[in-house]
Design an enzyme around this catalytic site. Structure first.
Site, short mmCIF file in Angstrom:
data_model
loop_
_atom_site.label_atom_id
_atom_site.label_comp_id
_atom_site.label_asym_id
_atom_site.label_seq_id
_atom_site.Cartn_x
_atom_site.Cartn_y
_atom_site.Cartn_z
N CYS A 1 54.39 51.54 28.77
CA CYS A 1 53.50 51.84 29.97
C CYS A 1 53.01 53.18 29.92
CB CYS A 1 54.63 51.93 31.30
SG CYS A 1 55.52 53.19 31.56
N CYS B 1 56.23 57.34 27.81
CA CYS B 1 56.82 56.18 27.43
C CYS B 1 55.91 55.30 26.40
CB CYS B 1 57.11 55.12 28.81
SG CYS B 1 57.46 53.50 28.40
N ASP C 1 12.37 24.31 58.45
CA ASP C 1 11.05 24.74 57.79
C ASP C 1 10.72 26.06 58.48
OD1 ASP C 1 11.15 23.02 55.74
OD2 ASP C 1 9.62 21.68 56.98
#
Ligand code: ZN
Lengths: 525, 182
Positions: free
Chosen positions: A111, A108, A340
């Site tokens: 596509c 095609c 911390d």
């Protein structure tokens, strides 16, 4: 069945003459009935309904081109029209379509084979082999991703039939043409689901299968586009290729119709090559609370000049077992504040959440989550996790919501330069809602903006230890820097403990006693 | 549960400056005897400019009359503003950029310099109100300014400065050359 109508006739004929496959004809006729695409189109009847799916991926390795289909099919089916195929079409049109059959066995022009031999049960079977080797669950939706050449071909073909389409209905525009990826998905989803044996397909699925194609023959079209429209294709830092969908679509709009690449597109000599199948699951979110019992463990990996400073981190200790259970590719860790490296987090712990990227397993029972939590807790005595659970992306934002208004409780071990007596520090217990002006601490100033922030210490209490030490308990607004409140940070936090006690003070140890955020929900032990 | 047991308090724990900062020195700044500066460099590369304890301002019970961050007609360090994480807009300083001038009550005037290249983040406005901070706590609350060196210059900016050890050598030589009148 092809739900085409009499007024589609001019478009159908023009598309077929240009070399479109049947599914592409449907697309350009703006047919959005999924079932129409799932029907093996007339020209593809050699894929009989009884075609066996038993073949494994290995056996199909050589099965890659249209030609090899020919000897697998019962020839008798070739000429047969699908029952009811021409419901709305006149016999003459149906015959015309059938007449195009041989023509359409070729690749095609739009596509490039994606909706032809790359969109069938054999291909679905190949996809499934890849999916099964990567994933272990059921829900998914399939999508394919197309690249530059497809957009160009699509555009050329659109220009070719634009006039006829507008005649059919003035409302129809380019966006109404069904995209290749949509048509591909409509055909393939059912086939893949069947192949995976009872998997549920749903469009809302969090699991995506990506199928990638390439078509070297039409790559040149991209370069035509780039040379005609150079300003649309400027390299960007993050993108691998300049031919992004946005850039291509923009360039196509800019090029005058008469200067466009061949219209309708040239007949390709080969179809696309399927490249790879990618399985992608949407992120899964996991939340919980953690304790940190160690004063030499950072929350996240600590790197200085690219070199590791500590051998592990809270984040890594939690993430390792979670990642391996969810078989995730990566994670993002966040928490309600952070402590911390030398601070412990006690009490009920600190809420945290993790985004698990592309997990290959996503459903866990409560018992399995409990098991995972146990695995984390057994793996290290430096941390402990509780309330581990799967949460939604939306729920995660609850953790950060109103973070500033929440309170946190701490205990600090404070040293004083001048000797103290028990009653020297008792006044501290009476201090309520003390507002501090804190300049961004020097220790974080390299990565945060300089500002003066007002933070409230709601209450404090002091517990005498010896003539130079006491324990200070504080309940504060979230975001208060406790260390700086105690040592003063060169006088940049005011008031500070040095001022209150009229002597130099320093902080020797700090523990977070509670983080008062009521998310995630607690899970009874 | 309180306990009166005496912890070993005389063995004082390292101070905040000891724990997180490296001390760097510039001796006899611009050739002026004993005008020593001390730069405290945090492990995150932030630098705090302070007077070294040997600076003349801190000797002989001097009293400060005024501190002036207006270093020329056109430039006041007090106008320095930085915005955002990247600290846009801060004045960029080189080694010999003056930060402020300090006048003592005996009319001696001293200029304090940046000593390092970097972006000025803030100056200490507290010492304008309370100049005695400078005398009482020269290495903490009496600091002069905070400077952020360029990331790529984090290591090179201290190449022209003396380490604590080197500075102490300078001090002992100085003591031999000019014995202080008891
Ligand atoms: Zn097609």
């Amino acid at each position: 069945m092809l739900p085409l109508k009499e007024k589609d006739k001019p478009i159908v004929q023009k598309l077929l003459a240009a070399g479109c496959c049947a599914r592409c004809v449907l697309r350009f006729c703006c047919v959005s009935v999924h079932a129409a695409y799932r029907q093996p189109p007339q020209v593809r009847l050699h894929y009989s309904p009884g075609f066996k799916l038993g073949a494994s991926g290995e056996n199909n390795k050589s099965h890659d081109a249209a030609g090899s289909d020919a000897h697998e099919e019962p020839p008798s089916k070739r000429a047969k029209l699908e029952p009811g195929a021409s419901g709305d079409m006149s016999g003459e049109d149906a015959a015309a379509v059938a007449g195009q059959r041989d023509e359409e066995l070729r690749v095609c022009v739009v596509c490039v084979g994606v909706l032809q031999e790359l969109c069938d049960a054999t291909q679905a079977s190949k996809v499934c082999v890849r999916v099964c080797s990567q994933m272990c669950w059921g829900l998914f939706s399939a999508v394919d991703e197309l690249t530059c050449p497809f957009w160009i071909l699509q555009h050329s073909c659109w220009l070719h039939v634009k006039k006829e389409l507008r005649e059919k209905s003035a409302k129809l525009d380019k966006d109404d043409v069904v995209q290749v990826k949509e048509a591909f998905k409509w055909v393939m989803q059912g086939l893949v689901a069947k192949e995976l044996g009872g998997s549920t397909l749903c469009s809302q699925s969090k699991f995506e299968v990506g199928v990638e194609f390439s078509h070297p023959e039409t790559d040149a079209d991209c370069h035509f586009l780039a040379s005609t429209c150079p300003d649309c294709f400027k390299p960007t830092k993050n993108k691998q290729s300049v031919f992004t969908r946005m850039a291509v679509v923009k360039a196509l709009e800019k090029i005058p119709e008469d200067r466009h690449s061949p219209c309708p597109p040239r007949r390709p000599s080969s179809s696309c090559v399927p490249l790879d199948v990618q399985c992608l699951h949407a992120s899964v979110f996991v939340a919980g609370r953690y304790n940190k019992f160690c004063r030499s463990l950072p929350q996240t990996p600590w790197l200085i000049d690219g070199e590791r400073r500590m051998e592990s981190s809270v984040e890594e200790l939690i993430a390792a077992p979670v990642l391996s259970s969810f078989r995730a590719a990566g994670f993002n860790f966040s928490s309600s504040g952070r402590e911390d490296v030398d601070v412990r987090t006690l009490g009920n712990g600190r809420p945290f959440a993790m985004e698990l990227l592309n997990p290959h397993r996503s459903s866990f029972s409560t018992a399995q989550m409990k098991q995972l939590q146990e695995t984390i807790n057994k793996s290290s005595d430096k941390i402990r996790v509780r309330d581990l659970q799967i949460v939604s992306r939306e729920a995660m934002s609850r953790m950060k919501e109103g973070e500033e208004e929440k309170t946190k409780s701490y205990t600090a071990l404070v040293w004083t330069l001048k000797p103290i007596r028990r009653d020297d520090i008792s006044f501290i217990d009476d201090i309520q809602d003390l507002t501090l002006d804190q300049k961004t601490p020097l220790r974080v100033l390299h990565r945060r903006a300089l500002a003066v922030r007002h933070r409230v210490i709601h209450s404090m209490s002091a517990r005498f230890l010896d003539s130079h030490h006491f324990y200070l308990s504080l309940k504060t607004q979230a975001g208060t820097y406790i260390k700086e409140f105690v040592h003063g940070d060169f006088g940049r936090t005011k008031p500070n403990m040095c001022e209150l006690l009229k002597t130099d003070t320093d902080i020797l140890e700090l523990d977070v006693e509670s983080v008062d955020v009521d998310w995630p929900p607690s899970i009874p032990e | 549960m309180d306990c009166e047991e005496q912890k070993d308090t005389e063995a004082k724990a390292p101070s905040v400056v000891d724990r997180y900062y490296t001390r760097w020195y510039r001796a006899d700044m611009k050739g002026k005897p004993c005008e020593d500066h001390c730069i405290l460099q945090h492990s995150n590369r932030i630098c705090v400019v302070t007077l070294a304890e040997t600076h003349p301002i801190l000797q002989n019970d001097r009293t400060i009359k005024s501190i002036n961050y207006q270093i020329s007609n056109g430039c006041s360090r007090l106008n320095n503003k930085v915005s955002g994480k990247s600290k846009r807009g801060g004045q960029f300083l080189t080694d010999f950029a003056p930060l402020c001038r300090i006048t003592c009550t005996d009319e001696t005037e001293y200029t304090i310099y940046s000593c390092i290249r970097g972006r000025l983040l803030e100056v200490n406005e507290c010492i304008l109100e309370t100049p005695s901070l400078l005398l009482e706590k020269p290495s903490t609350e009496g600091y002069i300014a905070v400077i952020l060196p360029k990331f790529e210059e984090t290591k090179s900016i201290t190449e022209n400065l003396l380490s604590r050890e080197e500075f102490e050598k300078v001090l002992s030589k100085r003591a031999v050359a000019q014995p202080q009148p008891s």
